[in-house]
Structure formats: C-alpha cells, structure tokens
Motif scaffolding. Structure first.
Motif, PDB file in Angstrom:
ATOM      1  N   GLU A   1      35.372  12.299 -18.652  1.00 37.94           N
ATOM      2  CA  GLU A   1      34.182  12.013 -19.111  1.00 37.94           C
ATOM      3  C   GLU A   1      33.647  10.617 -18.304  1.00 37.94           C
ATOM      4  O   GLU A   1      34.448   9.646 -18.589  1.00 37.94           O
ATOM      5  N   ILE A   2      32.492  10.384 -17.901  1.00 37.91           N
ATOM      6  CA  ILE A   2      31.977   9.134 -17.444  1.00 37.91           C
ATOM      7  C   ILE A   2      30.554   8.860 -17.967  1.00 37.91           C
ATOM      8  O   ILE A   2      29.730   9.547 -17.866  1.00 37.91           O
ATOM      9  N   ASP A   3      30.160   7.808 -18.846  1.00 37.02           N
ATOM     10  CA  ASP A   3      29.164   7.554 -19.408  1.00 37.02           C
ATOM     11  C   ASP A   3      28.384   8.735 -20.107  1.00 37.02           C
ATOM     12  O   ASP A   3      27.208   8.914 -20.098  1.00 37.02           O
ATOM     13  N   GLY A   4      29.295   9.480 -20.797  1.00 40.02           N
ATOM     14  CA  GLY A   4      28.792  10.619 -21.643  1.00 40.02           C
ATOM     15  C   GLY A   4      28.636  11.789 -20.772  1.00 40.02           C
ATOM     16  O   GLY A   4      28.161  12.911 -21.393  1.00 40.02           O
ATOM     17  N   THR A   5      28.843  11.846 -19.563  1.00 35.99           N
ATOM     18  CA  THR A   5      28.773  13.218 -18.604  1.00 35.99           C
ATOM     19  C   THR A   5      30.057  13.655 -18.453  1.00 35.99           C
ATOM     20  O   THR A   5      30.953  12.736 -17.877  1.00 35.99           O
ATOM     21  N   MET A   6      30.285  14.955 -18.675  1.00 36.71           N
ATOM     22  CA  MET A   6      31.646  15.553 -18.471  1.00 36.71           C
ATOM     23  C   MET A   6      31.900  15.574 -16.669  1.00 36.71           C
ATOM     24  O   MET A   6      30.864  15.951 -16.253  1.00 36.71           O
TER      25      MET A   6
END
Length: 142
Positions: free
Chosen positions: A38-43
C-alpha cells in the motif's frame, strides 16, 4: 526528469516509534525483503508492464535495495549509535523509463516523506511521515 532527480535526492529516515509497551525501532527487525502492498492508502497492484515494488534492508552492510515499480533502488543506510534512526539519503536508482510509471510515481515521493516506522506484526510494518501518517505498508516477503 524532475522525478529522476528527486529520486536521486531522496532524503528519508526511519526512527523508532514505541506503542503499547512494545519496543520498536530496533534495526535488525527490518532485515530482509518487504513487499510494498500500500502507498498513501492505495493498494499496490503492478500491471504486466511494472514490477511489484519491494524494499530490502541488510543490517550486515547497512544497505537498502529494492524496486520502485520500474527502477531498482540501492544505497547505504546511515544508522545512529542507538540503532533507532536510519538515514537513507544516499539512495541511487537506475533511470529506466517504463511504459507505466504510475506505481513508481507514488512510491518515490512516499519514500521521501518517511521519517519512522511501526511494526504492526511480525509480517507487517508501516512507514510513516513526521506527522504519523502511514505512507507505505510493507509485508514480509517470506
């Protein structure tokens, strides 16, 4: 080109964060490879034109390595004498241009913002910025 220059100039640190009586921030617990999920809330789901991003830490030689989605990252990590703060401002990357750079374009700014980490479980850690916001979630590749 701006992104590539930013990649080379990445400055981030990992520091200890304690919670609930658990001692965090011991450098050896980060040893090994960690998949970025996950990066900044994005899978993260890399398509066929990208490689799934990962970060590896090797305390034996104080190095970091991995893949940002397209380009490989490598470098040395400076660790303070208490082994609680890791400075990986000396990271280099390859400079390939891939068909889809979307994951990498999220990965590098998030990594640049990281200031500490929190071990959620034996198989998961969160990389957080100075305000405590989770920038990346890493899962053990084992």
């Amino acid at each position: 080109m701006i992104m590539n220059r930013m990649i080379i100039a990445v400055v981030a640190a990992l520091a200890a964060v304690g919670c609930c009586g658990e001692k965090a921030g011991m450098w050896p617990e980060l040893s090994g490879e960690w998949n970025v999920i996950e990066i900044d809330g994005t899978m993260v789901s890399a398509d066929s034109s990208e490689t799934k991003p990962y970060i590896g830490f090797s305390p034996a030689d104080s190095s970091i390595f991995g893949c940002a989605g397209c380009n490989r990252i490598v470098g040395r990590i400076g660790i303070d004498e208490d082994a609680t703060v890791a400075d990986f401002s000396k990271i280099g990357t390859t400079m390939m241009l891939c068909e889809d750079m979307s994951v990498e374009n999220m990965f590098m700014p998030a990594l640049a913002a990281v200031k500490n980490y929190y071990r959620v479980s034996d198989s998961r850690i969160e990389l957080r910025d100075a305000d405590g916001k989770v920038r990346m979630v890493l899962e053990s590749s084992l």
